[in-house]
Design an enzyme around this catalytic site. Structure first.
Site, PDB file in Angstrom:
ATOM      1  CG  ASN A 190     -11.020  -1.323  -6.998  1.00  0.00           C
ATOM      2  OD1 ASN A 190     -10.650  -1.767  -6.211  1.00  0.00           O
ATOM      3  ND2 ASN A 190     -12.591  -0.665  -7.034  1.00  0.00           N
ATOM      4  N   GLY A 203     -10.667   0.924   3.708  1.00  0.00           N
ATOM      5  CA  GLY A 203      -8.767   1.231   4.042  1.00  0.00           C
ATOM      6  C   GLY A 203      -8.684   2.294   2.857  1.00  0.00           C
ATOM      7  CG  HIS A 204      -8.542   3.983  -0.486  1.00  0.00           C
ATOM      8  ND1 HIS A 204      -9.420   2.986  -1.260  1.00  0.00           N
ATOM      9  CD2 HIS A 204      -7.780   3.999  -0.987  1.00  0.00           C
ATOM     10  CE1 HIS A 204      -8.338   1.846  -2.033  1.00  0.00           C
ATOM     11  NE2 HIS A 204      -7.462   3.049  -1.691  1.00  0.00           N
ATOM     12  CD  GLN A 255       1.671   4.601  -8.433  1.00  0.00           C
ATOM     13  OE1 GLN A 255       1.205   6.108  -8.031  1.00  0.00           O
ATOM     14  NE2 GLN A 255       1.011   3.766  -7.713  1.00  0.00           N
ATOM     15  N   GLY A 286      -1.410   4.762   3.747  1.00  0.00           N
ATOM     16  CA  GLY A 286      -1.702   4.106   4.498  1.00  0.00           C
ATOM     17  C   GLY A 286      -0.308   3.312   4.622  1.00  0.00           C
ATOM     18  CG  LEU A 287       1.687   2.939   8.195  1.00  0.00           C
ATOM     19  CD1 LEU A 287       1.497   3.259   9.509  1.00  0.00           C
ATOM     20  CD2 LEU A 287       3.297   3.259   8.408  1.00  0.00           C
ATOM     21  CG  LEU A 321      -9.396  -3.548   4.024  1.00  0.00           C
ATOM     22  CD1 LEU A 321     -10.819  -2.722   4.107  1.00  0.00           C
ATOM     23  CD2 LEU A 321     -10.447  -5.254   2.875  1.00  0.00           C
ATOM     24  CB  SER A 322      -5.514  -4.502  -1.499  1.00  0.00           C
ATOM     25  OG  SER A 322      -4.907  -4.379  -2.577  1.00  0.00           O
ATOM     26  CB  SER A 323      -7.619  -1.348  -5.406  1.00  0.00           C
ATOM     27  OG  SER A 323      -7.550  -0.421  -4.436  1.00  0.00           O
TER      28      SER A 323
HETATM   29  O1  PAF Z   1      -1.102   4.323  -3.259  1.00  0.00           O
HETATM   30  C1  PAF Z   1      -1.566   4.616  -3.876  1.00  0.00           C
HETATM   31  O2  PAF Z   1      -2.083   4.593  -4.121  1.00  0.00           O
HETATM   32  C2  PAF Z   1      -0.563   5.461  -4.626  1.00  0.00           C
HETATM   33  O3  PAF Z   1       0.487   4.956  -4.754  1.00  0.00           O
HETATM   34  C3  PAF Z   1      -0.428   7.233  -4.377  1.00  0.00           C
HETATM   35  C4  PAF Z   1       0.004   7.192  -3.695  1.00  0.00           C
HETATM   36  C5  PAF Z   1      -1.879   7.693  -4.500  1.00  0.00           C
HETATM   37  C6  PAF Z   1      -0.454   7.808  -6.119  1.00  0.00           C
HETATM   38  O4  PAF Z   1      -0.216   7.671  -7.149  1.00  0.00           O
END
Ligand code: PAF
Length: 281
Positions: free
Chosen positions: A32, A36-37, A61, A149-150, A186-188
């Site tokens: 997504n 930022g990515h 996670q 990303g920070l 920015l964030s998904s």
């Molecule tokens: O920041 C993320 O998108 C996730 O935590 C990562 C580092 C890809 C690990 O799944």
């Protein structure tokens, strides 16, 4: 850009590049993708000859009541963005490939101290899942450098600590947060925000900036953070936490600390937003 979900194919390509003496940078993601990515991929190119990205929505996670099923999956659009950013290889494993024995029987990596508190407290097991998948992806990709990303400040500290503690020969490159003009990071997860919520969400960052100004003048860190939380709540968000911390250890800041970070999380409708601001005093 070659895309593969296959570990042998990934390893073959990496070892061919290694034999040519090429330097490899890695950008792990959960897809997504947004600007930022892409800034991570752009930064990665500055440090290496080849850039490998991964897209894997890591079940380890996510907590039991979290959004793994509804987490946005946009593979075709993501691939187009990665091609435009000149990514060399995309690894897209399935959970079956990554965790063939299932999550319960899988070895894990746990980083003490920096994983505790803040998001670690609100999301039990989250950082164990992050450090385990990042360790595993590092073993598969064997990069020279990796970009993070920070916006996920605590995550960057967890990964940096893991790399140091386990002597992984990988340089971690923290990359500044990309923001909308309103200041919203920015964030998904911003995709969960309604039009109305988008108007109030920037209050999180605005209050981090307010707090950063105040701590230059006043070291009642607890009192100031409490005040900022009430401003965030009054704006229509629901503060999860806001703390002023030592920038590296993430321990609560003391009067003598000079390099600080304000860490915060707040709920806005269905979205849980996180943000932070580094402050030197
Ligand atoms: O920041 C993320 O998108 C996730 O935590 C990562 C580092 C890809 C690990 O799944």
């Amino acid at each position: 850009m070659k895309t593969t979900d296959n570990i042998s194919e990934l390893r073959q390509q990496i070892s061919a590049w290694r034999q040519q003496g090429l330097k490899i940078a890695f950008v792990p993601t959960m897809g997504n993708l947004h600007a930022g990515h892409i800034s991570l991929v752009t930064e990665a190119h500055k440090h290496a000859d080849k850039v490998v990205a991964s897209i894997f929505v890591n079940p380890m996670q996510f907590g039991v009541n979290e959004d793994i099923d509804s987490y946005p999956r946009t593979m075709t659009a993501d691939q187009e963005k990665l091609i435009a950013a000149k990514t060399d290889l995309l690894f897209t494993p399935t959970p079956q490939i990554i965790y063939p024995k299932g999550l319960d029987k899988q070895s894990f990596v746990e980083v003490p101290n920096v994983s505790e508190g803040y998001c670690g407290e609100s999301r039990p097991g989250h950082f164990r899942g992050v450090s385990t998948i990042v360790c595993k992806l590092f073993n598969l990709v064997q990069p020279d450098v990796a970009c993070f990303g920070l916006k996920d400040y605590q995550q960057v500290q967890v990964i940096q600590t893991m790399v140091e503690d386990l002597s992984m020969p990988i340089e971690i490159i923290p990359v500044p947060t990309v923001r909308e003009s309103s200041g919203l990071a920015l964030s998904s997860r911003n995709g969960y925000l309604t039009e109305e919520e988008k108007k109030v969400a920037p209050a999180l960052y605005q209050n981090l900036e307010w707090l950063a100004g105040e701590i230059q003048k006043n070291n009642d860190f607890l009192g100031l953070a409490k005040q900022a939380a009430s401003y965030i709540d009054n704006a229509g968000l629901h503060t999860d936490y806001i703390h002023i911390c030592h920038a590296r250890t993430l321990q609560p800041a003391s009067e003598d600390d000079k390099e600080l970070v304000i860490l915060a999380a707040a709920h806005c409708g269905k979205a849980r937003l996180i943000d932070n601001l580094q402050v030197s005093i």
